[in-house]
Design a protein around this motif. Structure first.
Motif, mmCIF file in Angstrom:
data_model
loop_
_atom_site.group_PDB
_atom_site.id
_atom_site.type_symbol
_atom_site.label_atom_id
_atom_site.label_comp_id
_atom_site.label_asym_id
_atom_site.label_seq_id
_atom_site.Cartn_x
_atom_site.Cartn_y
_atom_site.Cartn_z
ATOM 1 N N CYS A 129 22.098 -99.156 114.748
ATOM 2 C CA CYS A 129 20.997 -98.334 115.238
ATOM 3 C C CYS A 129 19.936 -98.247 114.145
ATOM 4 O O CYS A 129 20.227 -97.883 113.013
ATOM 5 N N HIS A 131 17.556 -96.269 113.801
ATOM 6 C CA HIS A 131 17.115 -94.916 113.433
ATOM 7 C C HIS A 131 18.049 -94.258 112.430
ATOM 8 O O HIS A 131 17.634 -93.368 111.695
ATOM 9 N N HIS A 132 19.305 -94.645 112.423
ATOM 10 C CA HIS A 132 20.275 -93.993 111.521
ATOM 11 C C HIS A 132 21.060 -94.974 110.657
ATOM 12 O O HIS A 132 21.857 -94.549 109.829
ATOM 13 N N CYS A 200 25.725 -92.499 116.034
ATOM 14 C CA CYS A 200 24.832 -91.395 115.679
ATOM 15 C C CYS A 200 24.877 -90.283 116.713
ATOM 16 O O CYS A 200 24.552 -89.141 116.412
#
Ligand SMILES: [Zn+2]
Length: 244
Positions: A129, A131-132, A200
């Motif tokens: 991911c 974003h994380h 996440c």
């Protein structure tokens, strides 16, 4: 730049014979076979062994900082080689940026007058991911209806792998796989469904352990024909998630 961030599949009525040549430099796949490379992909592909070692060192130092910042003893035996292992793993998790689509397809497109749906179900996917920087894992189902040619079945999974080994969001991963198959094979249509669990989501915040994220991308006849799309979704067992 590679000029390959355009969208929309190439359509045409070529026979399988000249099909490969005509699509080798498509809006999405550059002359060197890369599809949606990262900003530094070329540099990474062409660097000297010294530069590659320096790159690993840099990631290693960053991992060392993380260990210290979370309050760990970075010198205890279990963690001593963790920064190095992390750096090596990170290079593998992101090697898909530099893979050549045509090397992956490797001539495995064959002329065939088969006009029925072809499905490869339950392809295991592990991606990161963006974003994380934590994994999301799940299954991808790919279907297509040929137009004069078919592709070696394992190649569909290889294409999915190539786009998984990048920093991703599931929506984009699903679309990139569908768009690429549309480009290299020029079938009547492509459908891709992915169901996955995001680390996440399950380990932080709301902690929804069982939550499943489902994304889909349908192109060509799967988009135009509700019956075809519906048949695909039933066959991959994803129909329950849709209102079709
Ligand atoms: Zn995330």
């Amino acid at each position: 730049m590679n000029g390959n961030d355009g969208h929309g599949a190439v359509t045409g009525d070529q026979g399988a014979g000249n099909q490969l040549e005509s699509v080798k430099n498509t809006p999405m796949i550059s002359a060197n076979g890369l599809a949606w490379p990262g900003m530094g992909t070329q540099e990474r592909l062409q660097e000297s062994s010294d530069a590659a070692a320096a790159r690993l060192d840099k990631i290693q130092n960053a991992a060392q900082t993380i260990l210290e910042c979370v309050g760990e003893d970075a010198n205890r035996p279990g963690l001593l080689n963790t920064p190095k292992r992390f750096a090596q793993a990170m290079m593998v998790f992101t090697e898909g940026y530099g893979q050549n689509v045509w090397d992956i397809v490797n001539g495995a497109i064959f002329p065939e007058n088969h006009n029925e749906m072809v499905i490869v179900k339950d392809i295991d996917i592990s991606s990161l991911c963006e974003h994380h920087l934590v994994p999301f894992t799940g299954k991808m189902h790919i279907g297509y209806i040929p137009h004069h040619s078919v592709i070696g079945l394992s190649k569909l999974a290889r294409i999915a792998d190539m786009f998984s080994r990048r920093l991703q969001v599931q929506e984009r991963l699903t679309k990139q796989v569908a768009d690429t198959i549309m480009e290299v094979l020029q079938p009547q249509g492509v459908a891709v469904v992915m169901e996955s669990t995001h680390m996440c989501m399950v380990t932080r915040g709301v902690q929804k352990q069982a939550s499943l994220t489902i994304t889909s991308c349908v192109l060509g006849c799967f988009k135009a024909d509700e019956k075809t799309r519906s048949e695909f979704l039933s066959l991959v067992g994803a129909r329950r998630h849709y209102n079709t």
